[in-house]
Motif scaffolding. Structure first.
Motif, PDB file in Angstrom:
ATOM      1  N   PRO A  95     -12.939  64.290  16.390  1.00 21.75           N
ATOM      2  CA  PRO A  95     -12.683  64.667  17.788  1.00 21.75           C
ATOM      3  C   PRO A  95     -11.256  64.358  18.244  1.00 21.75           C
ATOM      4  O   PRO A  95     -10.700  65.075  19.071  1.00 21.75           O
ATOM      5  N   VAL A  96     -10.674  63.280  17.703  1.00 23.82           N
ATOM      6  CA  VAL A  96      -9.279  62.945  18.055  1.00 23.82           C
ATOM      7  C   VAL A  96      -8.352  64.086  17.627  1.00 23.82           C
ATOM      8  O   VAL A  96      -7.486  64.523  18.391  1.00 23.82           O
TER       9      VAL A  96
ATOM     10  N   ARG B 226      -5.005  68.914  18.583  1.00 24.20           N
ATOM     11  CA  ARG B 226      -4.771  70.317  18.246  1.00 24.20           C
ATOM     12  C   ARG B 226      -4.814  71.195  19.486  1.00 24.20           C
ATOM     13  O   ARG B 226      -3.957  72.058  19.689  1.00 24.20           O
ATOM     14  N   GLU B 227      -5.801  70.981  20.343  1.00 21.10           N
ATOM     15  CA  GLU B 227      -5.930  71.781  21.558  1.00 21.10           C
ATOM     16  C   GLU B 227      -4.711  71.588  22.462  1.00 21.10           C
ATOM     17  O   GLU B 227      -4.169  72.544  23.016  1.00 21.10           O
ATOM     18  N   ARG B 228      -4.266  70.337  22.609  1.00 22.71           N
ATOM     19  CA  ARG B 228      -3.080  70.053  23.425  1.00 22.71           C
ATOM     20  C   ARG B 228      -1.832  70.722  22.850  1.00 22.71           C
ATOM     21  O   ARG B 228      -1.011  71.266  23.585  1.00 22.71           O
ATOM     22  N   ALA B 229      -1.691  70.650  21.523  1.00 22.22           N
ATOM     23  CA  ALA B 229      -0.513  71.225  20.868  1.00 22.22           C
ATOM     24  C   ALA B 229      -0.460  72.739  21.047  1.00 22.22           C
ATOM     25  O   ALA B 229       0.581  73.303  21.408  1.00 22.22           O
TER      26      ALA B 229
ATOM     27  N   VAL C 203      -5.237  65.156   5.756  1.00 22.06           N
ATOM     28  CA  VAL C 203      -5.863  66.475   5.882  1.00 22.06           C
ATOM     29  C   VAL C 203      -5.626  67.033   7.277  1.00 22.06           C
ATOM     30  O   VAL C 203      -5.231  68.197   7.441  1.00 22.06           O
ATOM     31  N   GLU C 204      -5.844  66.216   8.297  1.00 22.00           N
ATOM     32  CA  GLU C 204      -5.662  66.671   9.675  1.00 22.00           C
ATOM     33  C   GLU C 204      -4.205  67.013   9.969  1.00 22.00           C
ATOM     34  O   GLU C 204      -3.914  68.009  10.646  1.00 22.00           O
TER      35      GLU C 204
ATOM     36  N   LEU D  42       1.679  52.246  13.772  1.00 20.65           N
ATOM     37  CA  LEU D  42       3.054  52.514  14.191  1.00 20.65           C
ATOM     38  C   LEU D  42       3.107  53.310  15.491  1.00 20.65           C
ATOM     39  O   LEU D  42       4.117  53.917  15.820  1.00 20.65           O
ATOM     40  N   GLY D  43       2.010  53.303  16.229  1.00 15.12           N
ATOM     41  CA  GLY D  43       2.020  53.934  17.544  1.00 15.12           C
ATOM     42  C   GLY D  43       1.453  55.327  17.599  1.00 15.12           C
ATOM     43  O   GLY D  43       1.506  55.971  18.654  1.00 15.12           O
ATOM     44  N   GLY D  44       0.905  55.827  16.495  1.00 12.36           N
ATOM     45  CA  GLY D  44       0.330  57.165  16.483  1.00 12.36           C
ATOM     46  C   GLY D  44      -1.180  57.128  16.611  1.00 12.36           C
ATOM     47  O   GLY D  44      -1.781  56.053  16.722  1.00 12.36           O
ATOM     48  N   PRO D  45      -1.823  58.295  16.564  1.00 11.96           N
ATOM     49  CA  PRO D  45      -3.276  58.359  16.697  1.00 11.96           C
ATOM     50  C   PRO D  45      -4.027  58.121  15.398  1.00 11.96           C
ATOM     51  O   PRO D  45      -5.256  58.037  15.391  1.00 11.96           O
ATOM     52  N   GLY D  46      -3.291  58.052  14.290  1.00 16.75           N
ATOM     53  CA  GLY D  46      -3.938  57.781  13.011  1.00 16.75           C
ATOM     54  C   GLY D  46      -4.652  58.967  12.417  1.00 16.75           C
ATOM     55  O   GLY D  46      -5.724  58.826  11.819  1.00 16.75           O
TER      56      GLY D  46
END
Length: 387
Positions: free
Chosen positions: A7-8, A13-16, A73-74, A65-69
């Motif tokens: 879901p993250v 992806r939707e925001r981008a 693959v994603e 490092l401040g990202g969503p992880g």
């Protein structure tokens, strides 16, 4: 592909895609930006800040490092879809040319002072950064670099010439790989932060690649002084740190190639269905059908190969051979897809700055950039022969 994502990822992806569709492409049109126009720095700054606000600029960074992880693959799926959008500034959505991905794992070796001075401004979209390793005489042979950094008290004096450095025309900071101990061979190479506005630094933008995009430049260092505190990860670790990001980056680059190839494949499908010749659409001709079939088959193979390697990366497995195999196979197959797209489009496909023609040029470059096909074959052969 939904079973491969979380879901993250779906939210990012939707925001981008909404950002590209509703803001980025309209912004490009408002600025009357052409495919070969230099990107105005204020415009890029606007894109970086907005991307940061949307949580996209750090989307490729690991959680620590401040990202969503996101998984590998994603990341590959996201990069491919962004590239497929055809937006002129697509590579700035995730900061791929001058943002956090240019830092990558190097952030793990930074001191708190370096994080504050260099990394945080990049993570917040306030500054751009580039990675400067390649030199005019040492493209694939990274260990032969000659740019020197000689210690003088608490400073390093840097002299040398970096060539074809991606992101440098609009970067504020460079991570420069240079020789700090000429007697130590590869162990005498260090990575150093350099402010590109410092005295003695000159960015030469005369080397425009065949894509026509103003995204690469040479950087000349003439007695440039920087604090010793700007060395990343200690003296002598520059080549190791620089090369550690190569395999992973080669895999991620294939996603951009696939996205571009997918775009011109879909354009070719639409064109074949609508282009009328001899009383009907050209899609009815077997010659066109065979080209489309080859394109679809190549895309399927490329996507499968990339995702297989990405899964291995997510399992923590060694990726050296697989990354090189992906870079070799996907860069060559995607260029062939673009070549067929040009053929299907006929005179439209060879019209300067038509999306198909531009993509043809971009994908031809990818057989050279981030390691030539020949270098990939060398790497693959070495890995398989060593068992």
């Amino acid at each position: 592909m939904r079973h491969l994502t979380t879901p993250v990822y779906d939210d990012i992806r939707e925001r981008a895609m909404r950002f590209i569709r509703e803001e980025l492409i309209p912004l490009e049109r408002e600025a009357r930006l052409g495919p070969e126009d230099p990107w105005p720095r204020p415009l890029l700054g606007q894109v970086w800040k907005r991307s940061c606000e949307l949580g996209l600029l750090t989307a490729a960074m690991p959680e620590e490092l401040g990202g969503p992880g996101l998984s590998t693959v994603e990341l590959c799926l996201l990069k491919a879809e962004i590239a497929e959008s055809g937006a002129l500034l697509a590579l700035h959505v995730l900061g791929e040319l001058s943002g956090p991905p240019r830092i990558g794992s190097l952030m793990r070796f930074a001191t708190p002072d370096q994080v504050e001075r260099f990394f945080k401004p990049v993570m917040h979209g306030d500054k751009g950064i580039c990675f400067a390793m390649t030199e005019p005489h040492s493209g694939s042979d990274a260990a032969s670099i000659k740019t020197s950094a000689v210690r003088d008290g608490d400073e390093l004096v840097i002299n040398g010439h970096k060539h074809f450095i991606t992101g440098s025309p609009f970067a504020d900071i460079a991570i420069v790989i240079c020789v700090t101990d000429p007697e130590a061979g590869p162990k005498g190479i260090s990575a150093v932060f350099v402010d590109l506005n410092a005295r003695g630094v000159r960015v030469d933008e005369s080397c425009v690649p065949m894509s026509g995009q103003h995204m690469d430049a040479d950087i000349i260092f003439d007695n440039v002084r920087v604090p010793v505190a700007n060395v990343i990860g200690g003296f002598g670790n520059g080549l190791r740190l620089g090369m550690a990001r190569v395999s992973f980056n080669r895999l991620l680059h294939t996603a951009t190639m696939i996205g571009a190839a997918r775009m011109v494949y879909k354009m070719s499908l639409d064109y074949a269905r609508t282009r009328q010749q001899f009383g009907g659409p050209i899609a009815r001709f077997q010659a066109i059908q065979h080209m489309l079939a080859d394109m679809a088959s190549s895309l399927f193979a490329c996507e499968s190969m990339m995702l297989h390697a990405a899964m291995k990366a997510d399992l923590g497995e060694e990726l050296r051979m697989e990354a090189s195999a992906c870079k070799l196979f996907i860069s060559e197959r995607c260029f062939e897809i673009a070549d067929k797209a040009v053929q299907i489009h006929g005179n439209v496909g060879v019209t300067h700055n038509h999306p198909v023609e531009i993509t043809f040029r971009k994908l031809r470059m990818m057989r050279i950039l981030t390691g030539t096909s020949e270098i990939q074959r060398n790497t693959i052969a070495k890995e398989i022969l060593q068992g």
